[in-house]
Write a protein that holds these residues in place. Structure first.
Motif, PDB file in Angstrom:
ATOM      1  N   UNK A   1       0.844  -1.194   0.000  1.00 12.74           N
ATOM      2  CA  UNK A   1       0.000   0.000   0.000  1.00 12.74           C
ATOM      3  C   UNK A   1       0.883   1.249   0.000  1.00 12.74           C
ATOM      4  N   UNK A   2       1.526   1.572  -1.118  1.00  9.64           N
ATOM      5  CA  UNK A   2       2.445   2.719  -1.163  1.00  9.64           C
ATOM      6  C   UNK A   2       1.739   4.034  -0.831  1.00  9.64           C
ATOM      7  N   UNK A   3       2.363   4.833   0.013  1.00  7.33           N
ATOM      8  CA  UNK A   3       1.803   6.137   0.375  1.00  7.33           C
ATOM      9  C   UNK A   3       2.799   7.273   0.148  1.00  7.33           C
ATOM     10  N   UNK A   4       4.083   7.031   0.396  1.00  6.46           N
ATOM     11  CA  UNK A   4       5.131   8.026   0.166  1.00  6.46           C
ATOM     12  C   UNK A   4       6.377   7.304  -0.304  1.00  6.46           C
ATOM     13  N   UNK A   5       7.243   8.058  -0.962  1.00  7.15           N
ATOM     14  CA  UNK A   5       8.433   7.409  -1.521  1.00  7.15           C
ATOM     15  C   UNK A   5       9.578   8.392  -1.641  1.00  7.15           C
ATOM     16  N   UNK A   6      10.751   7.836  -1.825  1.00  7.32           N
ATOM     17  CA  UNK A   6      11.971   8.624  -1.971  1.00  7.32           C
ATOM     18  C   UNK A   6      12.850   7.945  -3.006  1.00  7.32           C
ATOM     19  N   UNK A   7      13.286   8.702  -4.024  1.00  7.42           N
ATOM     20  CA  UNK A   7      14.189   8.190  -5.048  1.00  7.42           C
ATOM     21  C   UNK A   7      15.599   8.657  -4.710  1.00  7.42           C
ATOM     22  N   UNK A   8      16.503   7.707  -4.559  1.00  6.88           N
ATOM     23  CA  UNK A   8      17.898   8.014  -4.273  1.00  6.88           C
ATOM     24  C   UNK A   8      18.696   7.873  -5.563  1.00  6.88           C
ATOM     25  N   UNK A   9      19.006   9.012  -6.179  1.00  5.45           N
ATOM     26  CA  UNK A   9      19.752   8.981  -7.442  1.00  5.45           C
ATOM     27  C   UNK A   9      21.202   8.559  -7.239  1.00  5.45           C
ATOM     28  N   UNK A  10      21.722   8.804  -6.030  1.00  3.45           N
ATOM     29  CA  UNK A  10      23.122   8.476  -5.780  1.00  3.45           C
ATOM     30  C   UNK A  10      23.335   6.967  -5.663  1.00  3.45           C
ATOM     31  N   UNK A  11      22.417   6.288  -4.982  1.00  2.00           N
ATOM     32  CA  UNK A  11      22.582   4.849  -4.777  1.00  2.00           C
ATOM     33  C   UNK A  11      21.628   4.017  -5.625  1.00  2.00           C
ATOM     34  N   UNK A  12      20.841   4.675  -6.482  1.00  2.00           N
ATOM     35  CA  UNK A  12      19.877   3.975  -7.340  1.00  2.00           C
ATOM     36  C   UNK A  12      18.940   3.099  -6.514  1.00  2.00           C
ATOM     37  N   UNK A  13      18.419   3.690  -5.466  1.00  2.00           N
ATOM     38  CA  UNK A  13      17.473   2.979  -4.630  1.00  2.00           C
ATOM     39  C   UNK A  13      16.146   3.722  -4.571  1.00  2.00           C
ATOM     40  N   UNK A  14      15.097   2.949  -4.345  1.00  2.00           N
ATOM     41  CA  UNK A  14      13.759   3.501  -4.224  1.00  2.00           C
ATOM     42  C   UNK A  14      13.198   3.073  -2.874  1.00  2.00           C
ATOM     43  N   UNK A  15      12.922   4.060  -2.007  1.00  2.00           N
ATOM     44  CA  UNK A  15      12.330   3.799  -0.701  1.00  2.00           C
ATOM     45  C   UNK A  15      10.826   4.019  -0.806  1.00  2.00           C
ATOM     46  N   UNK A  16      10.047   3.014  -0.432  1.00  2.00           N
ATOM     47  CA  UNK A  16       8.591   3.107  -0.503  1.00  2.00           C
ATOM     48  C   UNK A  16       8.026   2.865   0.889  1.00  2.00           C
ATOM     49  N   UNK A  17       7.345   3.882   1.430  1.00  2.00           N
ATOM     50  CA  UNK A  17       6.664   3.754   2.721  1.00  2.00           C
ATOM     51  C   UNK A  17       5.176   3.555   2.469  1.00  2.00           C
ATOM     52  N   UNK A  18       4.503   2.924   3.432  1.00  2.00           N
ATOM     53  CA  UNK A  18       3.121   2.502   3.205  1.00  2.00           C
ATOM     54  C   UNK A  18       2.159   3.190   4.167  1.00  2.00           C
ATOM     55  N   UNK A  19       0.871   3.076   3.838  1.00  2.00           N
ATOM     56  CA  UNK A  19      -0.155   3.720   4.644  1.00  2.00           C
ATOM     57  C   UNK A  19      -0.540   2.842   5.827  1.00  2.00           C
ATOM     58  N   UNK A  20      -1.559   3.285   6.556  1.00  2.00           N
ATOM     59  CA  UNK A  20      -1.962   2.602   7.791  1.00  2.00           C
ATOM     60  C   UNK A  20      -2.334   1.150   7.508  1.00  2.00           C
ATOM     61  N   UNK A  21      -2.045   0.319   8.474  1.00  2.00           N
ATOM     62  CA  UNK A  21      -2.287  -1.109   8.328  1.00  2.00           C
ATOM     63  C   UNK A  21      -1.043  -1.870   7.934  1.00  2.00           C
ATOM     64  N   UNK A  22       0.044  -1.142   7.598  1.00  2.00           N
ATOM     65  CA  UNK A  22       1.292  -1.785   7.180  1.00  2.00           C
ATOM     66  C   UNK A  22       2.401  -1.432   8.162  1.00  2.00           C
ATOM     67  N   UNK A  23       3.408  -2.265   8.173  1.00  2.00           N
ATOM     68  CA  UNK A  23       4.494  -2.095   9.155  1.00  2.00           C
ATOM     69  C   UNK A  23       5.880  -2.018   8.519  1.00  2.00           C
ATOM     70  N   UNK A  24       5.970  -2.154   7.195  1.00  2.00           N
ATOM     71  CA  UNK A  24       7.287  -2.281   6.557  1.00  2.00           C
ATOM     72  C   UNK A  24       7.620  -1.079   5.670  1.00  2.00           C
ATOM     73  N   UNK A  25       8.897  -0.707   5.702  1.00  6.54           N
ATOM     74  CA  UNK A  25       9.474   0.192   4.707  1.00  6.54           C
ATOM     75  C   UNK A  25      10.139  -0.672   3.654  1.00  6.54           C
ATOM     76  N   UNK A  26       9.806  -0.430   2.383  1.00  8.15           N
ATOM     77  CA  UNK A  26      10.326  -1.246   1.286  1.00  8.15           C
ATOM     78  C   UNK A  26      11.482  -0.519   0.613  1.00  8.15           C
ATOM     79  N   UNK A  27      12.563  -1.233   0.350  1.00  3.48           N
ATOM     80  CA  UNK A  27      13.725  -0.660  -0.334  1.00  3.48           C
ATOM     81  C   UNK A  27      13.955  -1.483  -1.606  1.00  3.48           C
ATOM     82  N   UNK A  28      13.858  -0.817  -2.764  1.00  7.34           N
ATOM     83  CA  UNK A  28      14.005  -1.479  -4.055  1.00  7.34           C
ATOM     84  C   UNK A  28      15.252  -0.958  -4.761  1.00  7.34           C
ATOM     85  N   UNK A  29      15.725  -1.763  -5.679  1.00  7.19           N
ATOM     86  CA  UNK A  29      16.825  -1.347  -6.559  1.00  7.19           C
ATOM     87  C   UNK A  29      16.225  -0.887  -7.877  1.00  7.19           C
ATOM     88  N   UNK A  30      16.578   0.337  -8.290  1.00  6.32           N
ATOM     89  CA  UNK A  30      16.060   0.869  -9.556  1.00  6.32           C
ATOM     90  C   UNK A  30      16.805   0.262 -10.737  1.00  6.32           C
TER      91      UNK A  30
END
Length: 583
Positions: free
Chosen positions: A554-583
């Motif tokens: 349930x993505x709600x907010x995100x952050x694109x890290x151009x330096x490390x080519x990572x994508x941080x995806x935070x979720x809305x209520x009901x979820x407990x995990x921060x997701x870190x993806x490789x772009x």
């Protein structure tokens, strides 16, 4: 050559130029003739010719009335007269007769008159050349003013050597000009030859290209015409559906019916509305026509035109999940509305937990630090990074303020900053503009919103743009363009610091929810959180799915890290995990 008694024609007049002006490299047409000087004069020279005393007795004749008898006599020996060249056939009352007439004298060449007397001593002749001062002087000047100068030579002594030197220089320049002239002539001849060869080939190719383009255009027109007819039918169908839905709404608002009657009509029509909604569910499944064209040489075949008609389906891009970080304590769930990290990424990632009124700091080793707030936070941005501490700003939308905190690196902690909080009405998204040292804040006031520029001291610098709808999320691109999204308007836009809109993308999905958080990468693609999905739209407006409902997030907010080519995806209520993806 003239015929006796005939005035010069306009063609003759064009050939005559003012001789005094011609000596100054200026070409003016002759207006008259001075018989005394034997010179042609332009209008100005003719007008002022008699003013100087030496010219008072000169005889002037206007050019249009001039004849050969009016011209000054030609000095003896200046030309030879050939009677055969001067025979003229004149048409008269008694028929044609051959008669001779002296040709007009050649135009005398004006020669420049050089004064050989000294300007300071008019009775003395010029005799010496001072090479130091580059002047010609008389004997008295040489004795009084130039006797200490080097290279004071008698003109008679140096004339032969100097004339030989000047003639040699003239010959050198003349040979150089002749060589360049020859080069230019050869270059022009070569250009003409190659031009004709290429032009002939181009004309041949043009015939082939015209045939190719005609066939290609004809085929394209047929395909597009068929598609437009199909699209027109779909549009008509959608208009009919809109009319039906409008009638349903009007029936509900019909005051002539009782509430019971209107309620019955609503329940009867609900099934039909559900069917219509089901038919319209696949908003990304609308058919479209894609035309691609690739030219090649020789252009002899129209098969290079490719016309593909297919169902429009949103693309899919796979993301590699690197890490899931559980950010909840115990059985609590989170609602992360914003994420921030410094540009150098030596600091940890900081999350804003709207549901629990907390800041969550995640270190490089994924350890968690929590900081409880007195107010409900919404947006966050890094302002500075000074070892060993950094500073962040947080918006508190319900308390109308922006707060400042310091972040310790060696001793991981979050503490209130010494900087005074700022009073801002309903601030939401916030980003720090480093080059201008200001904060870009999305401010919501009921159904109106604006993007404002605030100083760190709490002064409103300017309002960048205003809108008639709320703005929930805001971000900056790598080139400092402002991107923002609206839940009520269901759109994504970008603008520059002056407020000029640069891009606009409607955000459409089946549930009509979103967009939420947004971010961008260096290619100016925009990542958008939707209802249980994550999408990315390119600069050209092409959408791709990154996460869908099937992924269970349930993505709600995100952050694109151009330096490390990572994508941080935070979720809305009901979820407990921060997701870190490789772009």
């Amino acid at each position: 050559m003239e015929v006796p008694g005939r005035k010069e024609s306009s063609d003759d007049k064009v050939k005559r130029k003012c001789q005094p002006c011609q000596d100054e490299n200026v070409l003016h047409e002759a207006y008259g003739y001075c018989t005394t000087c034997g010179e042609y004069l332009c209008d100005a020279c003719y007008k002022y010719h008699l003013r100087p005393k030496p010219f008072k007795d000169h005889v002037l004749i206007e050019y249009k009335t001039i004849t050969s008898k009016d011209r000054a006599p030609t000095p003896p020996g200046s030309y030879k007269h050939n009677v055969f060249d001067d025979q003229v056939l004149q048409q008269g009352e008694n028929g044609d007769k051959c008669m001779t007439e002296e040709p007009p004298p050649p135009v005398p060449r004006r020669t420049r008159v050089y004064s050989t007397k000294c300007s300071l001593h008019p009775l003395d002749d010029l005799k010496y050349r001072c090479k130091t001062h580059k002047v010609i002087v008389c004997s008295e000047c040489a004795l009084k003013k130039h006797r200490h100068c080097d290279n004071l030579d008698n003109i008679h002594d140096i004339y032969d050597s100097e004339s030989e030197r000047i003639v040699s220089k003239i010959q050198y320049v003349e040979d150089k000009a002749a060589y360049i002239l020859k080069q230019e002539t050869n270059a022009n001849e070569g250009a003409d030859v190659s031009y004709e060869e290429v032009l002939s080939q181009i004309r041949l190719d043009r015939e082939q290209v015209n045939t190719y383009l005609y066939e290609t255009e004809k085929r394209l027109n047929n395909e597009v015409y068929r598609f437009r007819e199909e699209s027109k039918n779909r549009q008509t169908e959608m208009l009919d559906i809109c009319q039906k839905l409008k009638k349903k709404k009007d029936l509900i608002k019909d005051t002539n019916l009782s509430e019971i009657e209107r309620y019955i009509s609503m329940t009867e029509g609900e099934c039909e509305i559900d069917n219509i909604n089901r038919d319209l569910k696949g908003v990304f499944g609308l058919p479209r026509l894609r035309v691609s064209y690739k030219s090649q040489y020789p252009l002899l075949d129209s098969k290079n035109l490719v016309v593909e008609k297919h169902k429009r389906e949103i693309g899919r891009r796979e993301l590699k999940l690197l890490k899931k970080v559980n950010i909840a304590r115990g059985n609590q769930t989170c609602s992360i509305t914003d994420i921030a990290t410094p540009s150098n990424e030596t600091f940890p990632v900081i999350l804003v937990d709207f549901r629990n009124q907390k800041l969550i700091m995640i270190s490089v080793e994924y350890s968690l630090i929590y900081h409880q707030l007195e107010w409900i936070p919404w947006g966050i941005t890094f302002i500075s990074y000074d070892r060993p501490n950094g500073e962040i700003a947080i918006t508190c939308s319900y308390d109308d303020r922006i707060l400042f905190f310091t972040i310790g690196q060696k001793i991981a902690k979050i503490a209130e900053s010494k900087r005074t909080s700022i009073k801002v009405e309903s601030p939401r998204g916030i980003r720090y503009h480093k080059s201008e040292n200001v904060m870009i804040v999305a401010v919501n006031n009921f159904q109106n919103a604006s993007i404002q520029c605030w100083s760190l001291n709490g002064d409103l610098v300017r309002t960048i743009a205003s809108f008639g709808y709320c703005i929930e999320s805001i971000n900056l691109t790598h080139d400092n363009q402002i991107i923002f999204g609206s839940l009520s308007k269901h759109c994504i836009q970008s603008c520059d610091m002056s407020g000029k809109v640069l891009r606009y993308f409607p955000y459409i999905d089946d549930s009509m929810c979103g967009p939420y958080g947004i971010a961008s990468d260096q290619s100016q693609s925009i990542y958008v959180c939707g209802f249980k999905c994550l999408r990315v739209v390119s600069r050209e407006g092409e959408w791709n799915e990154l996460l869908t409902r099937d992924d269970g997030f349930k993505p709600q907010s995100l952050l694109v890290s151009n330096r490390s080519d990572r994508l941080y995806v935070a979720q809305e209520k009901g979820c407990t995990d921060l997701l870190i993806f490789e772009l």
